[in-house]
Enzyme design. Structure first.
Site, PDB file in Angstrom:
ATOM      1  N   ASN A   9       0.950  -1.167   0.005  1.00  0.00           N
ATOM      2  CA  ASN A   9       0.071   0.020  -0.073  1.00  0.00           C
ATOM      3  C   ASN A   9       0.911   1.259   0.061  1.00  0.00           C
ATOM      4  OD1 ASN A   9      -1.647   2.066   0.358  1.00  0.00           O
ATOM      5  ND2 ASN A   9      -2.532   1.279   2.562  1.00  0.00           N
ATOM      6  N   LYS A  11       0.030   4.260  -0.185  1.00  0.00           N
ATOM      7  CA  LYS A  11      -0.546   5.456   0.272  1.00  0.00           C
ATOM      8  C   LYS A  11      -0.307   6.568  -0.520  1.00  0.00           C
ATOM      9  CE  LYS A  11      -0.191   2.982   4.725  1.00  0.00           C
ATOM     10  NZ  LYS A  11      -0.156   3.145   6.250  1.00  0.00           N
ATOM     11  N   HIS A  97      -9.634   0.870   4.962  1.00  0.00           N
ATOM     12  CA  HIS A  97      -8.415   1.264   5.502  1.00  0.00           C
ATOM     13  C   HIS A  97      -8.686   2.241   6.878  1.00  0.00           C
ATOM     14  CE1 HIS A  97      -4.381   2.506   6.528  1.00  0.00           C
ATOM     15  NE2 HIS A  97      -4.058   1.379   5.775  1.00  0.00           N
ATOM     16  N   GLU A  99      -6.888   4.615   7.950  1.00  0.00           N
ATOM     17  CA  GLU A  99      -6.628   5.962   7.782  1.00  0.00           C
ATOM     18  C   GLU A  99      -7.936   6.465   6.769  1.00  0.00           C
ATOM     19  OE1 GLU A  99      -3.013   5.147   5.600  1.00  0.00           O
ATOM     20  OE2 GLU A  99      -2.059   4.789   7.272  1.00  0.00           O
ATOM     21  N   GLU A 169      -5.298  -5.095  10.360  1.00  0.00           N
ATOM     22  CA  GLU A 169      -4.211  -4.110  10.822  1.00  0.00           C
ATOM     23  C   GLU A 169      -4.772  -3.467  12.228  1.00  0.00           C
ATOM     24  OE1 GLU A 169      -2.420  -2.718   6.663  1.00  0.00           O
ATOM     25  OE2 GLU A 169      -3.992  -1.485   7.027  1.00  0.00           O
ATOM     26  N   GLY A 175       2.358   2.275  10.733  1.00  0.00           N
ATOM     27  CA  GLY A 175       3.242   3.325  10.764  1.00  0.00           C
ATOM     28  C   GLY A 175       4.077   3.768  12.032  1.00  0.00           C
ATOM     29  N   SER A 215       3.407  -2.265  10.420  1.00  0.00           N
ATOM     30  CA  SER A 215       5.009  -2.258  10.492  1.00  0.00           C
ATOM     31  C   SER A 215       5.549  -3.560  10.228  1.00  0.00           C
ATOM     32  CB  SER A 215       4.978  -1.809  12.180  1.00  0.00           C
ATOM     33  OG  SER A 215       4.789  -0.568  12.489  1.00  0.00           O
TER      34      SER A 215
HETATM   35  P1  13P Z   1       3.104   0.456   7.732  1.00  0.00           P
HETATM   36  O1  13P Z   1       3.628  -0.958   7.089  1.00  0.00           O
HETATM   37  O2  13P Z   1       3.644   1.421   7.188  1.00  0.00           O
HETATM   38  O3  13P Z   1       2.949   0.333   9.223  1.00  0.00           O
HETATM   39  O4  13P Z   1       1.467   0.453   7.082  1.00  0.00           O
HETATM   40  C1  13P Z   1       0.621  -0.469   7.197  1.00  0.00           C
HETATM   41  C2  13P Z   1      -0.758  -0.348   6.270  1.00  0.00           C
HETATM   42  O5  13P Z   1      -1.541   0.464   6.690  1.00  0.00           O
HETATM   43  C3  13P Z   1      -0.842  -0.882   5.123  1.00  0.00           C
HETATM   44  O6  13P Z   1      -2.265  -0.698   4.588  1.00  0.00           O
END
Ligand code: 13P
Length: 253
Positions: A9, A11, A97, A99, A169, A175, A215
């Site tokens: 992803n 982002k 997601h 976010e 997740e 993150g 992560s």
């Molecule tokens: P990270 O791997 O940067 O923690 O992000 C995970 C994520 O949100 C994947 O959709």
């Protein structure tokens, strides 16, 4: 047998030139990989460019989007429809997601509409579920993922759900560099699989792909992949570099 799937992803990262370079480098690094499905999810602005690259070079890499609207077309300024994604040979779409839930106020009802639209257009949703730190500390993890899962899948048929991918997740692991303990992630994923079994059939549950996200790095991926219920990973930060993402894909060493 469930075939592992590793998805990146991206982002809100990568210009067209950067994205093309990443996929070119990655396809070289993973060209011999056959036992893992590989998916990249670039931002909308470069989906066409990456789609063209994949169409011509034919690497073993599939294309996903990070979001979409539920309607096919219409007066929804700034939105992208499932039809538009299908037009670019997009096979997967990340939905729900954390976010999107947190910064863009996506509710379970909106996510349910998007999931149903994805199935209608034969795009596989990568449905994200996960608890916040507060919810985890209050012992509500199972309850939260059950709620998110069942609401997202309201009105979804047995035929459709066979194309679903789930990504567990935990919000506190995204993150932050603080991944979940693999055994804990496996417990929650086993629970999610059982929920799929109760809503659909044991056979569907057995074949259901469930990924872990939060992560994930080249250093910790193997610990997740040895867990019996974890079928792959949804990777954020570590998917932005071809070498690091290829090391995750080649978790077997
Ligand atoms: P990270 O791997 O940067 O923690 O992000 C995970 C994520 O949100 C994947 O959709």
């Amino acid at each position: 047998m469930r075939k592992p799937l590793i998805a990146g992803n991206w982002k809100m990262n990568k210009t067209l030139a950067e994205g093309v370079r990443l996929v070119q480098d990655l396809s070289y690094l993973v060209e011999d990989v056959e036992d893992v499905d590989i998916v990249v999810c670039p931002p909308f602005t470069i989906l066409k460019g990456i789609s063209t690259l994949i169409e011509y070079d034919k690497p073993n890499i599939k294309l996903g989007a990070q979001n979409m609207h539920w309607e096919q077309e219409g007066a929804y300024t700034g939105e992208i429809s499932p039809l538009m994604l299908k037009d670019l040979n997009v096979e997967f779409v990340i939905l729900g997601h954390s976010e999107r839930r947190r910064y863009f106020f996506e509710t379970d009802e909106i996510i349910n509409r998007k999931v149903k639209a994805a199935f209608k257009f034969k795009i596989s949703p990568i449905l994200c579920l996960g608890e916040s730190l507060e919810e985890r500390e209050a012992g509500k993890t199972f309850e939260v993922v059950q709620n998110q899962l069942f609401k997202a899948l309201e009105g979804v048929s047995q035929e459709e759900v066979k194309h679903l991918i789930i990504a567990y997740e935990p919000v506190w692991a995204i993150g932050t560099g603080k991944s979940a303990f693999p055994e804990d992630a496996n417990d929650t994923i086993r629970h999610i699989r059982a929920l799929i079994g109760s809503k659909f059939t044991p056979e569907i549950a057995k074949n259901q792909l469930v990924l872990y996200g939060g992560s994930v790095t080249p250093e910790n991926i193997a610990e997740f992949m040895v867990e019996p219920d974890i079928d792959g990973a949804l990777v954020g930060g570590a998917s932005l570099d071809a070498v690091s993402f290829s090391r995750i894909i080649k978790f077997r060493g």
